[in-house]
Design a protein around this motif. Structure first.
Motif, mmCIF file in Angstrom:
data_model
loop_
_atom_site.group_PDB
_atom_site.id
_atom_site.type_symbol
_atom_site.label_atom_id
_atom_site.label_comp_id
_atom_site.label_asym_id
_atom_site.label_seq_id
_atom_site.Cartn_x
_atom_site.Cartn_y
_atom_site.Cartn_z
ATOM 1 N N ARG A 157 -3.346 -0.110 -3.320
ATOM 2 C CA ARG A 157 -3.908 1.076 -2.666
ATOM 3 C C ARG A 157 -5.426 0.994 -2.542
ATOM 4 O O ARG A 157 -6.002 1.281 -1.498
ATOM 5 C CB ARG A 157 -3.525 2.327 -3.449
ATOM 6 C CG ARG A 157 -2.084 2.763 -3.221
ATOM 7 C CD ARG A 157 -1.803 4.045 -3.971
ATOM 8 N NE ARG A 157 -0.517 4.595 -3.617
ATOM 9 C CZ ARG A 157 -0.033 5.720 -4.118
ATOM 10 N NH1 ARG A 157 -0.751 6.408 -4.998
ATOM 11 N NH2 ARG A 157 1.148 6.178 -3.763
ATOM 12 N N ARG A 176 -6.757 -1.535 0.177
ATOM 13 C CA ARG A 176 -6.545 -1.317 1.605
ATOM 14 C C ARG A 176 -7.875 -1.040 2.309
ATOM 15 O O ARG A 176 -8.694 -0.285 1.787
ATOM 16 C CB ARG A 176 -5.638 -0.110 1.837
ATOM 17 C CG ARG A 176 -4.184 -0.314 1.484
ATOM 18 C CD ARG A 176 -3.451 1.009 1.628
ATOM 19 N NE ARG A 176 -2.064 0.920 1.306
ATOM 20 C CZ ARG A 176 -1.107 0.637 2.187
ATOM 21 N NH1 ARG A 176 -1.438 0.411 3.449
ATOM 22 N NH2 ARG A 176 0.154 0.587 1.819
ATOM 23 N N THR A 187 -3.126 3.178 6.551
ATOM 24 C CA THR A 187 -2.916 2.221 7.627
ATOM 25 C C THR A 187 -2.022 1.077 7.152
ATOM 26 O O THR A 187 -1.904 0.821 5.955
ATOM 27 C CB THR A 187 -4.249 1.646 8.119
ATOM 28 O OG1 THR A 187 -4.908 0.982 7.022
ATOM 29 C CG2 THR A 187 -5.144 2.750 8.644
ATOM 30 N N THR A 188 -1.403 0.402 8.108
ATOM 31 C CA THR A 188 -0.558 -0.750 7.795
ATOM 32 C C THR A 188 -1.400 -2.014 7.777
ATOM 33 O O THR A 188 -2.229 -2.231 8.663
ATOM 34 C CB THR A 188 0.573 -0.881 8.833
ATOM 35 O OG1 THR A 188 1.338 0.325 8.840
ATOM 36 C CG2 THR A 188 1.475 -2.055 8.491
ATOM 37 N N LEU A 189 -1.184 -2.847 6.798
ATOM 38 C CA LEU A 189 -1.963 -4.083 6.682
ATOM 39 C C LEU A 189 -1.571 -5.060 7.783
ATOM 40 O O LEU A 189 -0.388 -5.231 8.095
ATOM 41 C CB LEU A 189 -1.718 -4.726 5.316
ATOM 42 C CG LEU A 189 -2.178 -3.937 4.091
ATOM 43 C CD1 LEU A 189 -1.730 -4.637 2.812
ATOM 44 C CD2 LEU A 189 -3.692 -3.775 4.088
ATOM 45 N N ASN A 190 -2.572 -5.715 8.367
ATOM 46 C CA ASN A 190 -2.288 -6.758 9.334
ATOM 47 C C ASN A 190 -2.172 -8.096 8.603
ATOM 48 O O ASN A 190 -2.504 -8.198 7.417
ATOM 49 C CB ASN A 190 -3.368 -6.808 10.424
ATOM 50 C CG ASN A 190 -4.751 -7.076 9.846
ATOM 51 O OD1 ASN A 190 -4.933 -7.948 8.999
ATOM 52 N ND2 ASN A 190 -5.752 -6.322 10.309
ATOM 53 N N ILE A 202 -3.268 -9.037 4.703
ATOM 54 C CA ILE A 202 -2.251 -9.423 3.716
ATOM 55 C C ILE A 202 -2.619 -10.738 3.055
ATOM 56 O O ILE A 202 -2.544 -10.894 1.835
ATOM 57 C CB ILE A 202 -0.866 -9.513 4.393
ATOM 58 C CG1 ILE A 202 -0.375 -8.112 4.760
ATOM 59 C CG2 ILE A 202 0.141 -10.201 3.483
ATOM 60 C CD1 ILE A 202 0.928 -8.109 5.536
ATOM 61 N N SER A 212 3.450 -7.888 1.314
ATOM 62 C CA SER A 212 4.185 -7.159 2.350
ATOM 63 C C SER A 212 5.308 -6.328 1.740
ATOM 64 O O SER A 212 5.535 -5.176 2.121
ATOM 65 C CB SER A 212 4.762 -8.144 3.369
ATOM 66 O OG SER A 212 3.736 -8.881 3.997
ATOM 67 N N GLU A 253 3.867 -3.303 -0.113
ATOM 68 C CA GLU A 253 3.386 -2.301 0.848
ATOM 69 C C GLU A 253 4.554 -1.479 1.371
ATOM 70 O O GLU A 253 4.474 -0.251 1.499
ATOM 71 C CB GLU A 253 2.665 -2.980 2.013
ATOM 72 C CG GLU A 253 2.120 -1.971 3.030
ATOM 73 C CD GLU A 253 1.528 -2.637 4.253
ATOM 74 O OE1 GLU A 253 0.668 -2.031 4.894
ATOM 75 O OE2 GLU A 253 1.948 -3.765 4.568
ATOM 76 N N LEU A 254 5.678 -2.141 1.644
ATOM 77 C CA LEU A 254 6.863 -1.440 2.135
ATOM 78 C C LEU A 254 7.418 -0.502 1.073
ATOM 79 O O LEU A 254 7.806 0.632 1.356
ATOM 80 C CB LEU A 254 7.912 -2.465 2.561
ATOM 81 C CG LEU A 254 9.219 -1.902 3.137
ATOM 82 C CD1 LEU A 254 8.922 -1.124 4.415
ATOM 83 C CD2 LEU A 254 10.206 -3.038 3.415
ATOM 84 N N SER A 257 5.195 2.584 0.631
ATOM 85 C CA SER A 257 5.166 3.487 1.778
ATOM 86 C C SER A 257 6.474 4.246 1.942
ATOM 87 O O SER A 257 6.557 5.199 2.704
ATOM 88 C CB SER A 257 4.883 2.710 3.071
ATOM 89 O OG SER A 257 5.905 1.761 3.321
#
Length: 297
Positions: free
Chosen positions: A153, A156, A161-164, A168, A183, A186-187, A190
């Motif tokens: 967290r 970020r 926002t979603t990591l590109n 990552i 990845s 993060e999923l 979220s």
């Protein structure tokens, strides 16, 4: 002095000692924190003396003084974990357990202050508590997942926002974990949670997810379909295995194991084929061994 500005009456040392395992015992968490912050700090010399008394004499009063003087450290560390939505009193309680473990293992002869030594133990206990209670389903079990859980967290670029892929890879390299671990975490972080049962008084309570769960796990739709597929695979494999047997072996296995009403006895099959019952047993055992091998392949 007016009642609104009257200073807080702090609890006694015995009351505070009893509240170490349950910070809420003093009435409010604010009262506990005020009492903790009022505890005197130890000088390095006092700390060494108390540590020696505990280490060499098992002096419980020395242990109590070491713990009481460092309770403010637990409060300070526990504040770092308030963002997980867990009760502050519970975080402090778990941190106090870590502090007590640190005091038990403290060696005053190493020249390291207890405050430095205790930080690790306090954080370790709070970490375990957060992971156990933050979600119903565990989100971090491996070492890499735990590292990501407590750091992702803050790392970020922007909250929410979603990591590109580049971000990552950068986080993975910085934390020495795999990009796929980043990845996946993060999923997990979220994902939201859905209450199985509604406690509202609305008329549509029967639409809660729990209403669609079967009382018996064997009748759960996905499990029924999985069991049916497994049964079909087993039947198909069994038929293939039977077809590979010679005619006599196939007849013996079917008569002994695949009759719904009454299985044939060894003596009945011995009379049918004109051999001894022991020979029928040997043929049966050899056929079953072959079939197990074919089914496992």
């Amino acid at each position: 002095m007016s009642q609104t500005t009257q200073s807080l009456v702090l609890p006694s040392a015995n009351q505070l000692a009893a509240a170490v395992a349950n910070p809420g015992a003093l009435g409010t968490i604010e009262a506990y924190i005020s009492a903790v912050n009022a505890q005197p700090m130890l000088t390095p010399e006092q700390e060494v003396e108390l540590g020696r008394r505990l280490q060499h004499e098992s002096d419980l009063d020395a242990a109590r003084q070491l713990i009481m003087s460092h309770l403010r450290l637990v409060v300070a560390i526990s504040r770092q974990y308030l963002g997980y939505g867990l009760p502050h009193a519970d975080l402090i309680q778990e941190g106090n357990i870590g502090l007590m473990k640190a005091v038990k293992r403290f060696d005053p002869e190493r020249g390291v202050r207890l405050v430095s030594f205790a930080v690790h133990w306090i954080k370790a206990e709070i970490h375990e508590f957060v992971i156990r209670n933050w979600r119903l389903v565990k989100v971090a079990t491996t070492k890499a997942q735990r590292k990501l859980f407590f750091n992702l967290r803050s790392m970020r670029p922007e909250e929410g926002t979603t990591l590109n892929p580049a971000e990552i890879d950068a986080i993975a390299e910085q934390l020495n974990v795999r990009p796929q671990d980043v990845s996946e975490m993060e999923l997990r972080l979220s994902g939201g949670e859905l209450a199985l049962d509604n406690h509202n008084d609305d008329d549509d309570d029967h639409f809660a997810p729990i209403s669609y769960l079967s009382d018996e796990g064997t009748f759960e739709p996905t499990q029924v379909l999985a069991d049916r597929d497994q049964q079909n695979l087993q039947q198909h494999g069994l038929l293939n295995a039977l077809e590979q047997l010679d005619e006599r072996s196939r007849r013996i296995v079917q008569a002994r194991w695949l009759h719904d009403d009454k299985a044939a006895t060894l003596h009945e099959l011995a009379d049918e084929f004109g051999v001894s019952a022991e020979r029928i047993r040997q043929i049966e055992a050899a056929a079953l061994k072959k079939m197990r091998g074919w089914l496992a392949a």
